[in-house]
Motif scaffolding. Sequence first.
Motif, PDB file in Angstrom:
ATOM      1  N   HIS A 106       0.832  -1.200   0.000  1.00  0.00           N
ATOM      2  CA  HIS A 106       0.000   0.000   0.000  1.00  0.00           C
ATOM      3  C   HIS A 106       0.872   1.258   0.000  1.00  0.00           C
ATOM      4  CE1 HIS A 106      -4.259   1.385   0.969  1.00  0.00           C
ATOM      5  NE2 HIS A 106      -3.571   2.485   0.749  1.00  0.00           N
ATOM      6  N   ASN A 107       1.922   1.271   0.807  1.00  0.00           N
ATOM      7  CA  ASN A 107       2.813   2.436   0.850  1.00  0.00           C
ATOM      8  C   ASN A 107       3.598   2.603  -0.444  1.00  0.00           C
ATOM      9  OD1 ASN A 107       2.644   3.802   3.527  1.00  0.00           O
ATOM     10  ND2 ASN A 107       3.092   1.748   4.286  1.00  0.00           N
ATOM     11  N   VAL A 108       3.957   1.490  -1.057  1.00  0.00           N
ATOM     12  CA  VAL A 108       4.634   1.578  -2.356  1.00  0.00           C
ATOM     13  C   VAL A 108       3.711   2.211  -3.388  1.00  0.00           C
ATOM     14  CG1 VAL A 108       5.531   0.209  -4.275  1.00  0.00           C
ATOM     15  CG2 VAL A 108       6.255  -0.293  -1.946  1.00  0.00           C
ATOM     16  N   ASN A 109       2.446   1.830  -3.362  1.00  0.00           N
ATOM     17  CA  ASN A 109       1.478   2.420  -4.295  1.00  0.00           C
ATOM     18  C   ASN A 109       1.288   3.911  -4.034  1.00  0.00           C
ATOM     19  OD1 ASN A 109       1.121  -0.104  -5.432  1.00  0.00           O
ATOM     20  ND2 ASN A 109      -0.646  -0.611  -4.162  1.00  0.00           N
ATOM     21  N   LEU A 110       1.411   4.326  -2.753  1.00  0.00           N
ATOM     22  CA  LEU A 110       1.305   5.749  -2.423  1.00  0.00           C
ATOM     23  C   LEU A 110       2.557   6.529  -2.818  1.00  0.00           C
ATOM     24  CD1 LEU A 110      -0.357   5.598   1.122  1.00  0.00           C
ATOM     25  CD2 LEU A 110      -1.421   6.313  -1.011  1.00  0.00           C
ATOM     26  N   GLN A 111       3.647   5.809  -3.157  1.00  0.00           N
ATOM     27  CA  GLN A 111       4.912   6.429  -3.563  1.00  0.00           C
ATOM     28  C   GLN A 111       5.453   7.353  -2.462  1.00  0.00           C
ATOM     29  OE1 GLN A 111       4.344   8.333  -7.358  1.00  0.00           O
ATOM     30  NE2 GLN A 111       4.211   6.394  -8.452  1.00  0.00           N
ATOM     31  N   ILE A 112       5.486   6.815  -1.233  1.00  0.00           N
ATOM     32  CA  ILE A 112       6.004   7.611  -0.120  1.00  0.00           C
ATOM     33  C   ILE A 112       7.526   7.683  -0.203  1.00  0.00           C
ATOM     34  CG2 ILE A 112       4.062   6.896   1.310  1.00  0.00           C
ATOM     35  CD1 ILE A 112       5.999   5.057   2.818  1.00  0.00           C
ATOM     36  N   HIS A 113       8.109   8.484   0.698  1.00  0.00           N
ATOM     37  CA  HIS A 113       9.563   8.655   0.696  1.00  0.00           C
ATOM     38  C   HIS A 113      10.242   7.473   1.395  1.00  0.00           C
ATOM     39  CE1 HIS A 113       8.888  12.603  -0.829  1.00  0.00           C
ATOM     40  NE2 HIS A 113       8.294  13.039   0.271  1.00  0.00           N
ATOM     41  N   HIS A 114      11.528   7.336   1.083  1.00  0.00           N
ATOM     42  CA  HIS A 114      12.284   6.221   1.656  1.00  0.00           C
ATOM     43  C   HIS A 114      12.346   6.315   3.182  1.00  0.00           C
ATOM     44  CE1 HIS A 114      15.358   3.090   1.912  1.00  0.00           C
ATOM     45  NE2 HIS A 114      16.011   3.886   2.747  1.00  0.00           N
ATOM     46  N   HIS A 115      12.594   7.516   3.727  1.00  0.00           N
ATOM     47  CA  HIS A 115      12.721   7.631   5.183  1.00  0.00           C
ATOM     48  C   HIS A 115      11.388   7.341   5.862  1.00  0.00           C
ATOM     49  CE1 HIS A 115      10.652  11.420   6.385  1.00  0.00           C
ATOM     50  NE2 HIS A 115      10.733  11.679   5.103  1.00  0.00           N
ATOM     51  N   GLN A 116      10.250   7.631   5.182  1.00  0.00           N
ATOM     52  CA  GLN A 116       8.948   7.281   5.747  1.00  0.00           C
ATOM     53  C   GLN A 116       8.778   5.766   5.806  1.00  0.00           C
ATOM     54  OE1 GLN A 116       6.620   9.549   2.912  1.00  0.00           O
ATOM     55  NE2 GLN A 116       6.114  11.083   4.474  1.00  0.00           N
ATOM     56  N   MET A 117       9.242   5.086   4.755  1.00  0.00           N
ATOM     57  CA  MET A 117       9.149   3.624   4.741  1.00  0.00           C
ATOM     58  C   MET A 117      10.050   3.022   5.814  1.00  0.00           C
ATOM     59  SD  MET A 117       7.405   1.403   2.898  1.00  0.00           S
ATOM     60  CE  MET A 117       7.009   0.569   4.425  1.00  0.00           C
ATOM     61  N   VAL A 118      11.200   3.638   6.048  1.00  0.00           N
ATOM     62  CA  VAL A 118      12.088   3.177   7.114  1.00  0.00           C
ATOM     63  C   VAL A 118      11.407   3.333   8.474  1.00  0.00           C
ATOM     64  CG1 VAL A 118      14.249   3.681   8.328  1.00  0.00           C
ATOM     65  CG2 VAL A 118      14.202   3.612   5.833  1.00  0.00           C
ATOM     66  N   HIS A 119      10.726   4.460   8.661  1.00  0.00           N
ATOM     67  CA  HIS A 119      10.021   4.690   9.929  1.00  0.00           C
ATOM     68  C   HIS A 119       8.919   3.643  10.133  1.00  0.00           C
ATOM     69  CE1 HIS A 119       8.127   6.818  13.238  1.00  0.00           C
ATOM     70  NE2 HIS A 119       6.974   6.750  12.601  1.00  0.00           N
ATOM     71  N   VAL A 120       8.136   3.366   9.081  1.00  0.00           N
ATOM     72  CA  VAL A 120       7.083   2.357   9.191  1.00  0.00           C
ATOM     73  C   VAL A 120       7.687   0.995   9.520  1.00  0.00           C
ATOM     74  CG1 VAL A 120       5.302   1.120   7.894  1.00  0.00           C
ATOM     75  CG2 VAL A 120       5.508   3.592   7.669  1.00  0.00           C
ATOM     76  N   THR A 121       8.802   0.659   8.850  1.00  0.00           N
ATOM     77  CA  THR A 121       9.451  -0.636   9.076  1.00  0.00           C
ATOM     78  C   THR A 121       9.946  -0.770  10.513  1.00  0.00           C
ATOM     79  OG1 THR A 121      10.159  -0.632   6.760  1.00  0.00           O
ATOM     80  CG2 THR A 121      11.243  -2.190   8.234  1.00  0.00           C
ATOM     81  N   LYS A 122      10.612   0.282  11.026  1.00  0.00           N
ATOM     82  CA  LYS A 122      11.123   0.222  12.392  1.00  0.00           C
ATOM     83  C   LYS A 122       9.977   0.154  13.404  1.00  0.00           C
ATOM     84  CE  LYS A 122      15.575   2.501  11.619  1.00  0.00           C
ATOM     85  NZ  LYS A 122      16.445   3.656  11.972  1.00  0.00           N
ATOM     86  N   SER A 123       8.872   0.854  13.129  1.00  0.00           N
ATOM     87  CA  SER A 123       7.738   0.807  14.050  1.00  0.00           C
ATOM     88  C   SER A 123       7.194  -0.610  14.149  1.00  0.00           C
ATOM     89  CB  SER A 123       6.640   1.766  13.571  1.00  0.00           C
ATOM     90  OG  SER A 123       7.107   3.090  13.544  1.00  0.00           O
TER      91      SER A 123
END
Length: 746
Positions: free
Chosen positions: A563-580
């Motif tokens: 879902h986040n890939v489809n939203l084309q979010i930033h890399h650091h946002q994806m890192v934050h989601v992953t760490k959470s």
Amino acid sequence: MNRLIASRGLLQIFFALQLVIGIMFIFNYIVYKNSINGIYDKVSENNRMVIKNIIQSFDTHFSSVNNLIFNIHSLPSDRVKLDNGAMDMEKVISLRDSIASFASNMDIVEDVIVSFDDHDLAITSRGTSNLDALFDRRYKSQKFNSMFWKTFTRSEHELTVFPAEVYADMASGFGRNLMIAVDSNKVRMSNKNLMVLINVNKLLKGIDLHSMMPGASLIVMDADKNVILSTEENLDLVDILNDVYFNPSQEASLTHGNYEYNFYKSDYNGFIYINKLPYKFQNIDSVTNANRWIMYGAIVLAAILSLLLSIYLYRPVKNIVHLLGGSSLKGNDFVKIQSGIIKVQRENESLKKQMDLVDEDIRRSVFLQTLDGHHHSREQEMQMQKHYTHFFQCRHFMMAAVYLQASGKEAVKSEFVLEELTAQIRSSLQERYGHAVVYHVEQLKFLALIGLDQPSERRQLVRGFEEYIDMFNREFADSFKAWGCVSRTYESKISNCREAYRNIQDGQLYRNVNADTDMVDTEQIRYVPDLYYPLQQIEKLSNCMLSGKVDEGLQIVNDIFQHNVNLQIHHHQMVHVTKSMFFLVMKQADSPSADRHELFRLESDFIRKVDQAFTCEELQKALIEVMRVVANTRNHDPRSKLNPAFISQYIELHYMENLYLDHMAEVLDTSSKYFSNYFKKTFGVNYVEYLNKVRLSHAREYLRNTDLSIAEIGEKTGYSNSSTFTTTFKKYSGVSPSEYRKASGK
């Protein structure tokens, strides 16, 4: 006269020898200048630059420690202590979490200890402890005990850094080399007494002491001339400090025994840095003078002897050959002389290449200093200005970054490999753009300054850089994976390099996780406010890990990533989601079978992989590996769910839901009757009574700390209506909810 004419050939030989002597003098003088004075001047200048860089690094670390102290003082702590003198553990834990968050950002900080004047509780980044137990067991010192630290921290003092010393952990027997910085309490910023424990080994690891002159050592003293750190053991500076008058605005130097001591003072905190050098190397002037007189004496003697030995040409020729080191070789003596001269020339070329390498290393150091954003002394600024023209030859520039990731079996560790990569990138970019300055920054990260005359040329340069990244990935596919980033266009000023570097860092953080190219153009980045982080799915993920449904949890992770890939979010946002999600998963690893050291290694490996990840797939892969490891540590077996720890944890997490007896039996894969009997036997009370106690404990918290209505609190704690909640509350508490709230308010 006739005899003189008859000896004309002898005179010719004599003057020929004088010519040879003159040539020898010239070449020996060149060798003398290049091999002694030149090397010494370069090494001395380089050592001064190295020491100032080391002082700058120390200042940076001490500045970070001061910032850490200020940030912790800014944390609220006025209500940590209750009216009855006890500590409010909820606020203590909140303060501990904040301290741990600040301390985790600094590698050199071993621990942070916060205490108060009227209480022996110590709050650290690793938990809470008694001050006596902390310093008599975990950080035991031969010089300082807990009574000393309590007395010192509660007395009036300036910011003090205690000397490096080994502090032993009595439980593990492991010792740490630490410096302890105690904050100033002359001007109270808060009611906290703050101590920062600095790991000396990590501090020295981040400072390049190996670049100092061989045989040198470094001593660090505070403003009161107390030694707080030394790279040399058993050092006595009493006589040295008594012999030197150190002007704070200047550098000082002192020769004592077989060593020379150079004194420097930090502009930041007034610390004194002493660079101890072998005096024999500094006494090179006497060697230089001796060589000069030897050379002059040899010339004079050769001129006198040539007059006497001109008739015997063989002997002086042999002497010349011997001086040039060719006496053991067979062949023509004049050929030997020529070979010896060529050898000297080659040695000069080798020395010149070494000096070029030193100059290149200094230019790289200057470039890296422009990126740190700190102010430098005037003398250092003047030294740096010598190299500015090397960086800029056009009116504008853009900064380009090349990030490499080792993809093959080849381990890129040696400087030789990094130098080859730097040379390859530099030659390729210079071939494309004409002028490009390339330096290795850290790990496999390289920065390039690419010059352009007009900002309108940028689009073409960016296209060429993208083609270069693609070419690199094709040619080195077996060894490396390359990713590039280009900054905006800047005017050719050294002050703009820091801004360009920040632009590159922003490009690394804000790149699209679904990008279809290996190159990021910072001008094309747009902020993406959307972020998919569904709390219900996250809670479901926690339940899946808790109940052993790993496949279902993996599907939830895959859906969130997609879902986040489809939203084309930033890399650091994806890192934050992953760490959470990672920390949520790690909470479920807290079981008796989980090895604490193994969990620590698992977390450190995960953080390293995530920080070094290039793509979204690498982030997802790292998280999935952790989930599988955590699932194995819990050892999920249907029978293992029927245990007190799991049951109490599940009720604590879901008390606000309709936890009927049948529902719990279904969760635990057993029957309602068996579960009811097991629960009463294990917990000593029946299931309904236990559930009511858990719910009412949370209801009391809501009544004390919120303004919610009675009906809202009943709904939040799992009761279907307010009357049921009121009846149950009065049954167990003896008073109604409203009466309890009034009593708590009083």
